[in-house]
Design a protein around this motif. Sequence first.
Motif, PDB file in Angstrom:
ATOM      1  N   SER A  73       0.815  -1.213   0.000  1.00 13.91           N
ATOM      2  CA  SER A  73       0.000   0.000   0.000  1.00 13.91           C
ATOM      3  C   SER A  73       0.848   1.262   0.000  1.00 13.91           C
ATOM      4  O   SER A  73       0.495   2.255  -0.650  1.00 13.91           O
ATOM      5  CB  SER A  73      -0.943   0.000   1.205  1.00 13.91           C
ATOM      6  N   ALA A  74       1.965   1.243   0.725  1.00 15.24           N
ATOM      7  CA  ALA A  74       2.811   2.435   0.792  1.00 15.24           C
ATOM      8  C   ALA A  74       3.432   2.751  -0.563  1.00 15.24           C
ATOM      9  O   ALA A  74       3.467   3.909  -0.997  1.00 15.24           O
ATOM     10  CB  ALA A  74       3.900   2.245   1.849  1.00 15.24           C
ATOM     11  N   TYR A  75       3.918   1.725  -1.240  1.00 19.81           N
ATOM     12  CA  TYR A  75       4.521   1.935  -2.562  1.00 19.81           C
ATOM     13  C   TYR A  75       3.448   2.280  -3.599  1.00 19.81           C
ATOM     14  O   TYR A  75       3.657   3.139  -4.466  1.00 19.81           O
ATOM     15  CB  TYR A  75       5.298   0.697  -2.985  1.00 19.81           C
ATOM     16  N   ALA A  76       2.293   1.601  -3.505  1.00 15.74           N
ATOM     17  CA  ALA A  76       1.205   1.896  -4.441  1.00 15.74           C
ATOM     18  C   ALA A  76       0.708   3.323  -4.273  1.00 15.74           C
ATOM     19  O   ALA A  76       0.355   3.993  -5.255  1.00 15.74           O
ATOM     20  CB  ALA A  76       0.061   0.911  -4.240  1.00 15.74           C
ATOM     21  N   ALA A  77       0.685   3.817  -3.031  1.00 12.21           N
ATOM     22  CA  ALA A  77       0.215   5.176  -2.771  1.00 12.21           C
ATOM     23  C   ALA A  77       1.084   6.199  -3.487  1.00 12.21           C
ATOM     24  O   ALA A  77       0.581   7.160  -4.085  1.00 12.21           O
ATOM     25  CB  ALA A  77       0.210   5.458  -1.267  1.00 12.21           C
ATOM     26  N   GLU A  78       2.392   6.005  -3.445  1.00  4.00           N
ATOM     27  CA  GLU A  78       3.290   6.945  -4.109  1.00  4.00           C
ATOM     28  C   GLU A  78       3.157   6.862  -5.630  1.00  4.00           C
ATOM     29  O   GLU A  78       3.218   7.879  -6.328  1.00  4.00           O
ATOM     30  CB  GLU A  78       4.727   6.667  -3.692  1.00  4.00           C
ATOM     31  N   ILE A  79       2.963   5.653  -6.139  1.00  2.00           N
ATOM     32  CA  ILE A  79       2.789   5.497  -7.583  1.00  2.00           C
ATOM     33  C   ILE A  79       1.487   6.154  -8.043  1.00  2.00           C
ATOM     34  O   ILE A  79       1.461   6.896  -9.035  1.00  2.00           O
ATOM     35  CB  ILE A  79       2.801   4.007  -7.964  1.00  2.00           C
ATOM     36  N   VAL A  80       0.405   5.886  -7.297  1.00  7.45           N
ATOM     37  CA  VAL A  80      -0.895   6.461  -7.658  1.00  7.45           C
ATOM     38  C   VAL A  80      -0.861   7.982  -7.526  1.00  7.45           C
ATOM     39  O   VAL A  80      -1.405   8.706  -8.383  1.00  7.45           O
ATOM     40  CB  VAL A  80      -2.008   5.873  -6.777  1.00  7.45           C
ATOM     41  N   ARG A  81      -0.220   8.498  -6.486  1.00  6.59           N
ATOM     42  CA  ARG A  81      -0.134   9.950  -6.299  1.00  6.59           C
ATOM     43  C   ARG A  81       0.560  10.612  -7.490  1.00  6.59           C
ATOM     44  O   ARG A  81       0.135  11.659  -7.969  1.00  6.59           O
ATOM     45  CB  ARG A  81       0.608  10.280  -5.012  1.00  6.59           C
ATOM     46  N   GLY A  82       1.622   9.970  -7.965  1.00  6.93           N
ATOM     47  CA  GLY A  82       2.311  10.522  -9.125  1.00  6.93           C
ATOM     48  C   GLY A  82       1.419  10.573 -10.341  1.00  6.93           C
ATOM     49  O   GLY A  82       1.444  11.545 -11.112  1.00  6.93           O
ATOM     50  N   GLY A  83       0.591   9.533 -10.524  1.00  3.31           N
ATOM     51  CA  GLY A  83      -0.329   9.521 -11.652  1.00  3.31           C
ATOM     52  C   GLY A  83      -1.418  10.567 -11.527  1.00  3.31           C
ATOM     53  O   GLY A  83      -1.771  11.242 -12.509  1.00  3.31           O
ATOM     54  N   VAL A  84      -1.948  10.721 -10.318  1.00  2.84           N
ATOM     55  CA  VAL A  84      -3.016  11.697 -10.095  1.00  2.84           C
ATOM     56  C   VAL A  84      -2.505  13.119 -10.322  1.00  2.84           C
ATOM     57  O   VAL A  84      -3.177  13.951 -10.949  1.00  2.84           O
ATOM     58  CB  VAL A  84      -3.592  11.554  -8.675  1.00  2.84           C
ATOM     59  N   GLN A  85      -1.319  13.384  -9.825  1.00  2.00           N
ATOM     60  CA  GLN A  85      -0.766  14.732  -9.978  1.00  2.00           C
ATOM     61  C   GLN A  85      -0.418  15.048 -11.429  1.00  2.00           C
ATOM     62  O   GLN A  85      -0.278  16.219 -11.790  1.00  2.00           O
ATOM     63  CB  GLN A  85       0.465  14.898  -9.089  1.00  2.00           C
ATOM     64  N   ALA A  86      -0.264  14.009 -12.248  1.00  4.46           N
ATOM     65  CA  ALA A  86       0.056  14.221 -13.660  1.00  4.46           C
ATOM     66  C   ALA A  86      -1.175  14.575 -14.488  1.00  4.46           C
ATOM     67  O   ALA A  86      -1.047  15.020 -15.635  1.00  4.46           O
ATOM     68  CB  ALA A  86       0.721  12.976 -14.240  1.00  4.46           C
ATOM     69  N   VAL A  87      -2.366  14.374 -13.923  1.00  5.76           N
ATOM     70  CA  VAL A  87      -3.600  14.716 -14.655  1.00  5.76           C
ATOM     71  C   VAL A  87      -3.757  16.232 -14.676  1.00  5.76           C
ATOM     72  O   VAL A  87      -3.758  16.875 -13.618  1.00  5.76           O
ATOM     73  CB  VAL A  87      -4.828  14.069 -13.982  1.00  5.76           C
ATOM     74  N   PRO A  88      -3.867  16.839 -15.845  1.00 10.91           N
ATOM     75  CA  PRO A  88      -3.997  18.303 -15.930  1.00 10.91           C
ATOM     76  C   PRO A  88      -5.212  18.819 -15.161  1.00 10.91           C
ATOM     77  O   PRO A  88      -6.296  18.221 -15.222  1.00 10.91           O
ATOM     78  CB  PRO A  88      -4.154  18.571 -17.433  1.00 10.91           C
ATOM     79  N   LYS A  89      -5.030  19.913 -14.442  1.00 11.91           N
ATOM     80  CA  LYS A  89      -6.138  20.477 -13.673  1.00 11.91           C
ATOM     81  C   LYS A  89      -7.263  20.950 -14.591  1.00 11.91           C
ATOM     82  O   LYS A  89      -8.426  20.998 -14.176  1.00 11.91           O
ATOM     83  CB  LYS A  89      -5.633  21.632 -12.818  1.00 11.91           C
ATOM     84  N   GLY A  90      -6.903  21.279 -15.820  1.00  7.40           N
ATOM     85  CA  GLY A  90      -7.928  21.735 -16.753  1.00  7.40           C
ATOM     86  C   GLY A  90      -8.983  20.681 -17.018  1.00  7.40           C
ATOM     87  O   GLY A  90     -10.151  21.006 -17.255  1.00  7.40           O
TER      88      GLY A  90
END
Length: 222
Positions: free
Chosen positions: A102-119
């Motif tokens: 879960s700890a490693y998956a959280a960092e991977i998922v966070r990186g993906g979420v932050q890559a989604v454009p706010k627009g």
Amino acid sequence: MSYQFDFSPLLTYWPELAAGIVQTLRISCIAMVAGLVLGIALTALRMSPSRPLRWLAVSYIELVRNTPFLVQIFFIFFGLPALGLRFDATQAAVLAMSLNCSAYAAEIVRGGVQAVPKGQVEAGRALGLGTADIYRFIVFRPAIRAIYPSLCSQFVLLMLNSSLVAAISAEELTYAAQMIDNRTFRSFEIFAVVGLLYLALSQCLSLVLAAIGRAYFSYPSK
């Protein structure tokens, strides 16, 4: 060299190896699903506007990622009973693997979420989509698509790391190999075969995960 290689004794114990393979895949798959669900929850906490929730998520992630997995297993199996929390070897193995993943998956998922454009999020709000639909279709689906290869690599690593739970006598492939080694004293043969079995398992798991990715991401969101 006087050592005589003999793989024939292993044929007698093939059912035990097969059972170990099944158990390895079983606990690994449970840990993958649980770890991903917990990882997504940790991502939500880490990106929360609440500072205490962010601190809690970051502290957990850093603690897990910066301590040895074997120590985590020992803490759950040997340490938690002091607090009245007792697990059998298999339960402790699944719990340790899930929390670690879960700890490693959280960092991977966070990186993906932050890559989604706010627009894209703003466009979803402009179209009248609710928060749940925005995160489901506009945030998480594109994010998971982008990070899926990284998640697959993490899942394969998790399956390989399952060999460490043999240290608490969880009955998976490595534990089966140790028991066979104790009876046959053919250490080279048994662990050479087990190494090849892990290689085959990792390749098969990679192929299955790749097929799942192709099936899931080949259709547009509805």
